[in-house]
Design a protein around this motif. Structure first.
Motif, short mmCIF file in Angstrom:
data_model
loop_
_atom_site.label_atom_id
_atom_site.label_comp_id
_atom_site.label_asym_id
_atom_site.label_seq_id
_atom_site.Cartn_x
_atom_site.Cartn_y
_atom_site.Cartn_z
N GLU A 153 0.82 -1.21 0.00
CA GLU A 153 0.00 0.00 0.00
C GLU A 153 0.86 1.26 0.00
O GLU A 153 0.36 2.36 -0.19
N GLU A 169 -6.27 -9.11 -1.84
CA GLU A 169 -6.47 -7.66 -1.98
C GLU A 169 -5.39 -7.06 -2.87
O GLU A 169 -5.66 -6.16 -3.66
N SER A 170 -4.18 -7.57 -2.78
CA SER A 170 -3.08 -7.13 -3.63
C SER A 170 -3.39 -7.42 -5.10
O SER A 170 -3.21 -6.57 -5.97
N ARG A 205 -6.16 -5.01 -6.37
CA ARG A 205 -5.68 -3.66 -6.65
C ARG A 205 -4.90 -3.62 -7.95
O ARG A 205 -4.98 -2.67 -8.72
N SER A 227 -7.51 -3.81 -11.10
CA SER A 227 -8.66 -2.92 -11.21
C SER A 227 -8.45 -1.90 -12.32
O SER A 227 -7.35 -1.41 -12.51
N GLY A 280 -0.19 -0.94 -6.52
CA GLY A 280 -0.56 -2.22 -5.93
C GLY A 280 -0.34 -3.39 -6.82
O GLY A 280 -0.61 -4.52 -6.44
#
Length: 154
Positions: free
Chosen positions: A21, A92-93, A96, A99, A153
């Motif tokens: 992050e 989550e990595s 990101r 996206s 990310g």
């Protein structure tokens, strides 16, 4: 390591580890900073609205969902994560990174971010991107700086 929530870059003989992050901005680039125009690569295969990671012993991580424009674009992978917290960070990595999205040369350090805005392409772009590579070449016409960027990310 980079696929599981850590980001890293090499500075000389040292390796710097940062949380993924980490996105300290070093400046901004606009169309005026790209004399030959930006080269934009859109990779539709990289787009995903939802990620699932299957780890060891039924560990599972999920992130994302239905995108308001693209709908449900789902990807799943098997990785060697051992616990739910690691699976959550890793997924989550991945989400990101998949996206849809003027700086002096010494500031262009891989692992740091730069805000990029362009209206010279068929689609206006304004996004914070992470620097993943810098190459400086010199010829009879002067120096040429090539910066490789990816969504923060990634």
């Amino acid at each position: 390591m980079a696929g599981t929530g850590l980001d890293y870059t090499a500075v000389g003989s040292k390796i710097l580890l940062m949380p993924e992050e980490h996105c300290v901005r070093v400046g901004a680039l606009t169309d005026a900073d790209f004399p030959d125009g930006p080269v934009i690569v859109e990779d539709g295969l990289a787009l995903s609205a939802r990620w699932v990671i299957h780890g060891k012993d039924d560990v599972k991580g999920e992130a994302g969902g239905v995108h308001p424009y693209y709908g449900l674009l789902e990807r799943a992978v098997e990785e060697s994560v051992l616990d739910a917290a690691s699976a959550t960070k890793a997924v989550e990595s991945k989400l990101r990174a998949s996206s849809p999205a003027p700086v002096d040369v010494p500031s262009l350090v891989p692992g740091w971010c730069v805000d990029v805005t362009t209206t010279a392409t068929c689609r206006n772009i304004s996004q914070s991107l992470k620097i993943v590579g810098v190459k400086v070449t010199e010829d009879g016409y002067g120096e040429r700086v090539t910066v490789q960027l990816t969504p923060a990310g990634a």
